[in-house]
Design an enzyme around this catalytic site. Sequence first.
Site, PDB file in Angstrom:
ATOM      1  N   HIS A   1       0.835  -1.194   0.000  1.00 52.98           N
ATOM      2  CA  HIS A   1       0.000   0.000   0.000  1.00 52.98           C
ATOM      3  C   HIS A   1       0.875   1.250   0.000  1.00 52.98           C
ATOM      4  O   HIS A   1       2.112   1.169   0.000  1.00 52.98           O
ATOM      5  CB  HIS A   1      -0.949   0.005   1.201  1.00 52.98           C
TER       6      HIS A   1
ATOM      7  N   SER B   1      -5.356   4.367   6.154  1.00 51.88           N
ATOM      8  CA  SER B   1      -5.363   2.983   6.599  1.00 51.88           C
ATOM      9  C   SER B   1      -5.174   2.037   5.436  1.00 51.88           C
ATOM     10  O   SER B   1      -5.740   2.228   4.354  1.00 51.88           O
ATOM     11  CB  SER B   1      -6.689   2.650   7.308  1.00 51.88           C
ATOM     12  N   LYS B   2      -4.361   0.980   5.641  1.00 48.69           N
ATOM     13  CA  LYS B   2      -4.152  -0.018   4.601  1.00 48.69           C
ATOM     14  C   LYS B   2      -5.437  -0.791   4.303  1.00 48.69           C
ATOM     15  O   LYS B   2      -5.532  -1.477   3.287  1.00 48.69           O
ATOM     16  CB  LYS B   2      -3.035  -0.980   4.980  1.00 48.69           C
ATOM     17  N   ARG B   3      -6.427  -0.665   5.179  1.00 45.87           N
ATOM     18  CA  ARG B   3      -7.690  -1.353   4.952  1.00 45.87           C
ATOM     19  C   ARG B   3      -8.576  -0.582   3.966  1.00 45.87           C
ATOM     20  O   ARG B   3      -9.601  -1.091   3.522  1.00 45.87           O
ATOM     21  CB  ARG B   3      -8.426  -1.556   6.279  1.00 45.87           C
ATOM     22  N   GLN B   4      -8.187   0.640   3.642  1.00 52.51           N
ATOM     23  CA  GLN B   4      -8.916   1.379   2.618  1.00 52.51           C
ATOM     24  C   GLN B   4      -8.652   0.705   1.283  1.00 52.51           C
ATOM     25  O   GLN B   4      -7.512   0.487   0.888  1.00 52.51           O
ATOM     26  CB  GLN B   4      -8.451   2.841   2.567  1.00 52.51           C
TER      27      GLN B   4
END
Length: 518
Positions: free
Chosen positions: A38, A274-277
């Site tokens: 990311h 956030s890497k979860r985006q």
Amino acid sequence: MLNVQRTTLLRQCLCAIQRRHHSEVRVRFAPSPTGQLHLGGLRTALYNYLFARHAGGKFLLRIEDTDQTRLVPGASERLIEDLRWAGIEIDEGPDCGGEHGPYIQSQRTHLYSDAVTRLLANGSAYRCFCTERRLELLRKEALRTRQVPRYDNKCRHLTEEQLQPLLAKQTPHCIRFKLTSHETPLQDLIYGSVQHNVSETEGDPVIMKSDQFPTYHLANVVDDHHMGITHVLRGVEWQISTTKHLLLYNAFGWQPPQFGHLPLLVNADGTKLSKRQGDIGIAQFRERGYFPTALMNYISSAGGGFEHRAHAKLQLLSLPELAKEFRLELVNSHPSRLNAQLLNDYNQLEIKQSLTTQQSREQLVKHVQQLVKQTYSTHSHLDLAESHIVDVLNWAAQRLTLIQDLTSSKLSFLWVKPNQFELKDLTAEQLQQLMLQLQDLKQFEKDQLNDTLKNFAKSKTIKFPTLMKTLRGALSGLQEGPGVAEMMEILGKAVVLERLEECMKKATQVESTRVQQL
């Protein structure tokens, strides 16, 4: 004043490094293969790479896969592919080797076992037999009393007589490192002097799990030492842990590298990136059509590291140019805000610059040809002439951000030639007269084209909407899309005349056939 202090500190650190065994600068990017690369990870890799290249040093890639429960199959390969796509050259790593391999931690477990044996022997570590149930009870009790959960170091005080029966029964256990008071501040290359006395706030950390795999704290210290890493540049979230690592270096009797912690990347509004985006993975940027150089300039535009870029006119620099200008002492210590619009601006600038040289222009044309063939694979009549694509790109460079946008359905007329179209409301002679007028136009732009088409319709007593419908069909074979004048401007004079010529030939053939039938 702070920049001056940091510059002095960095120079002192570099001088100290020259006196060590490894005289060259050696940095590493050490991701875990637990998902996709990311923006934050790419920024860490990029700054390590720029620092190494600026100093004439080496950039290493090390895969930290000791947490076997979180591994994602194929993640390491995709990570390497993303780095190479970004233009980051790996000097030593899993796929290119090197003198200090292997570069995958799961293949270096003997080194960690030897290191643990050494720490147990000198009294810096101990075996912990506490069960997960006991640790969970400690956590719950801490939360109940509103305290920060921490291990109580119970097993640190086990005597030899207490240890032997447990070992004889092969009782599962881990290895913990004894934290001691650390009074010397960390001299962070970016943040300056930082004090974290972890022994006052944390319990002794696990350095070897019961599955015989090391934790991050042990593995990265052992590997950085054996690989001769001179500088560790990583995210600021690891700054608190660095005190533990310095204590480990001290326990081994090793000289630690210099540490610099990069500030957080945040969104334009200051919220955490956030890497979860789902839209910050490098694979997503690649799929959407962003160029690697544009993405590298975008990342490096936030957070400093360059003397004149903050207020300078938008400028697209190659990685060698970025490395030449990079200064670690100029990296900001506050969160780095990313402006998404800036990425679009850089990408559009790269399209424009790619059209200025023959080599880059030819590469861009081939890229467009490939995209069009993939998008319209079922069509046999595609207009992929190089001159046509260059004209389209010159138009797009002022309006579009992504090359992929050229293959959208509303712009299909750019590439898909009309296959079957019959003139109904315009004769072949009228069409030829219109072509002559279009041929004489000095400026083939929307406004002038609209005036010309209106005057032609009026002079031939043809309803203007009828003329527009006919031309739309002749040029695109479509019933909907951009305005006809705008469509003609995008296609360019040569392609418009070519398609109208084809249409006129078909119309002439139809009329000839009708005459013969009469």
